[in-house]
Structure formats: structure tokens, C-alpha cells
Design an enzyme around this catalytic site. Structure first.
Site, PDB file in Angstrom:
ATOM      1  CB  ALA A 116      -1.080   0.096   1.209  1.00  0.00           C
ATOM      2  N   GLY A 161       0.624  -5.889   0.178  1.00  0.00           N
ATOM      3  CA  GLY A 161      -0.297  -5.939  -0.872  1.00  0.00           C
ATOM      4  C   GLY A 161       0.521  -6.435  -2.089  1.00  0.00           C
ATOM      5  CD  GLU A 164      -2.789  -8.880   0.872  1.00  0.00           C
ATOM      6  OE1 GLU A 164      -3.445  -9.422   1.825  1.00  0.00           O
ATOM      7  OE2 GLU A 164      -2.501  -7.640   0.796  1.00  0.00           O
ATOM      8  CD  GLU A 184       0.117  -7.079   4.733  1.00  0.00           C
ATOM      9  OE1 GLU A 184      -0.185  -6.918   3.714  1.00  0.00           O
ATOM     10  OE2 GLU A 184       0.832  -7.969   5.347  1.00  0.00           O
TER      11      GLU A 184
END
Length: 314
Positions: A116, A161, A164, A184
Site C-alpha cells: 500500500a 499488498g 498479495e 502487515e
């Protein structure tokens, strides 16, 4: 466009824009001069319109689409603009029956995607965070649901992310120097775009818990050993070894029957979520879809005539 000094022009061909009507523009390039023929070239631009470059290869590589993330100043972090552009690109790919495989890569050396965009996140109102994470999660879900094979070429750090996103791809190829991790918990949050679900499915529940709880980062070689990556390759001077290996794999997939490949992906993806008997029924249903195709008849004819089949996706 600014191009790294000493390198030839990155784009030889024509670029068009998709998604302009929605206010989100994604460059779609054709020609023969992008990553496929200039593997050592990297693109640098701070123009938000160029956060994502989508390349449809041509000639023998027709059907291969390369999606390049290009946010050098932000380490390819996931911003609102990048999410919007990727949603447009994924939708465009989903609706294009000529696409046979997709490579997700970075145009910035040393980084795949840092997760992010925390600088942008810090400026968001509390009420904005949830909807943004939901939209990012929807993007990664749509990426995972693409009907064609997707390959993540990880030549640099894939964190949070970014990992991910790679986990939503069918196949992951890393350089040995790449860094991968769901980090995270270092920020007192959890993976929010599928990491808690896709990582255990990729490497097993216990090991996934260990990596997520400890926010551990592993290199490409270790990721391959753990089953997080399919292949780990020695990084080269240009910093694109994983991309080149991904391109080799896409070229292996390209000549196979496109409908059969799509049906095989569907059977696998749906079958692993159910019991064996139900999975076998899914396989049977997918097999039924290839029986009436012209490609199946072409495959039989090519075998009989001892020639290479010419599949058209019909």
C-alpha cells in the site's frame, strides 16, 4: 517519457488508451520494442497516467499480455490511481478472447510492489480507508479470476499488498535476490487483500501462520523452497531475470489450445475448493466444454498429419 540513460527507446509501436471514459487511462502498447525485445530496458516516469503500462505482444508472441507497474518514486506502491488503472486493464483482458496469458511485472529495477502507498494512506480520512482496502481487495480478486494463466514476474521486493497481488496469480517466478513477505503485522494490521487466505493455500497453514505472525521476509530462493514461488532464477545485470523466465513460460503456454487451457484453469481453481467427487464432476463439466470445439478437431488432425496444430480458440 523519460528513459534510463544509455538505453534505447522503450516504446517502438503504437500506444492507445483504454478506460478513458471512466476517467482512468491505461496505456496499451503494440509493436516489438518493449520488454520482449529490449529485456534490459526499464521505463521511468512520474506521470500518474503512466503508473501502469500494458503491452500486447505480437508475432509469435501474440496472445501474451505484459502488465508493467511503473511508479518509481513510490516503489510501485498501490495507490488509488494504480488500483483504478489495474481494474480497467484487468477488465480489458477479461473481455479479450485473443489473450492467452498475462505477465505481471515491474518496470522499476529492484522492486515488484512495496504494498500500500502509506503516504497516500496517511492522508486518508478514517472513513476512506475501509472502502479503499475493499476496492484493492476486489482488484486482486478480479486478477485471480482472470480466465487465462497469469504469471507474476518478481524481480524485486514484493511486500504486503504486492505479495498479495502475486499470490492471486497462477504462477510466481522470482529472482534469487527478490524479497517477499506479508509484513502487515509490523503496522498492527493484517493482510487485507487475500493474503491470509491465499498464502495458506500456497504453502500450508502452519507455515503461512509463521510468516504472517512474524512479518517475515524471505528471498526468492527461500520462497521457491517453501513453495511460494514456482521458480527462482539468478538475477542478471539488467535486473529482469524473473521477467525473462516468465516470458519463456508464457511462450510454452502460448501454442497450447486456448480454450483447453482456460477450462483446465477453471477445473483446477474450482476443484481445489471442494471435495474430490465434486471436483471430478467439475472436471467432467469443463471437459464437456472442449469436446465440440474446432480446436479439438484441429489437434487430432495435426497429430494425424504430424504437424504443429494451429489453434484459433474456437
Amino acid at each position: 517519457m523519460a528513459v534510463q540513460a544509455g538505453h534505447r527507446a522503450l516504446l517502438q509501436g503504437v500506444c492507445r488508451l483504454v478506460g478513458a471514459s471512466s476517467g482512468c487511462r491505461t496505456h496499451v502498447c503494440s509493436g516489438t520494442g518493449w520488454l520482449s525485445s529490449l529485456p534490459g530496458t526499464r521505463h521511468y516516469s512520474s506521470d500518474p497516467k503512466e503508473d501502469l503500462l500494458v503491452r500486447h505482444l505480437e508475432g509469435e508472441d501474440s496472445g501474451i499480455v505484459v502488465v508493467g507497474i511503473n511508479r518509481p518514486k513510490a516503489k510501485n506502491s498501490i495507490s488509488k490511481n494504480l488500483v483504478n488503472m489495474m481494474l480497467v486493464a484487468v477488465e480489458d483482458i477479461k473481455n479479450n478472447n485473443k489473450v492467452r496469458s498475462v505477465i505481471i511485472c515491474s518496470l522499476v529495477p529492484g522492486i515488484f510492489c512495496a504494498g500500500a502507498d502509506l503516504k497516500e494512506r496517511a492522508k486518508m480520512q478514517l472513513s476512506e480507508v475501509g472502502p479503499f482496502v475493499s476496492k484493492a481487495r476486489a482488484l486482486i480478486t478480479e486478477l485471480g479470476n482472470l480466465p487465462v494463466p497469469t504469471i507474476a514476474a518478481i524481480d524485486g521486493a514484493a511486500l504486503g499488498g504486492g505479495l498479495e497481488m502475486a499470490l492471486a496469480c497462477d504462477i510466481r517466478i522470482t529472482s534469487n535476490t527478490a524479497k517477499l513477505g506479508l509484513v502487515e503485522t509490523k503496522l498492527a494490521i493484517i493482510p487485507g487483500a487475500g493474503g491470509t487466505q491465499r498464502l495458506p493455500r500456497a504453502i500450508g497453514v502452519s507455515l503461512a501462520k509463521e510468516l504472517i505472525f512474524a512479518a517475515r521476509v524471505v528471498d526468492g530462493a527461500e520462497a521457491c523452497r517453501l513453495g511460494l514461488a514456482n521458480h527462482s532464477v539468478e538475477q542478471n545485470k539488467a535486473g529482469d531475470a524473473a521477467y525473462l523466465r516468465a516470458l519463456e513460460l508464457a511462450r510454452e503456454i502460448n501454442p497450447q489450445g486456448p480454450i483447453a487451457v482456460r477450462m483446465a484453469k477453471l477445473a483446477i481453481n474450482q476443484g481445489i475448493e471442494v471435495d474430490l467427487l465434486t471436483g471430478l464432476a467439475i472436471e467432467e463439466a469443463c471437459y464437456a466444454q472442449v469436446i465440440p470445439t474446432k480446436d479439438r478437431l484441429e489437434g487430432l488432425a495435426a497429430f494425424r498429419e504430424k504437424r504443429r496444430p494451429q489453434f484459433k480458440g474456437e
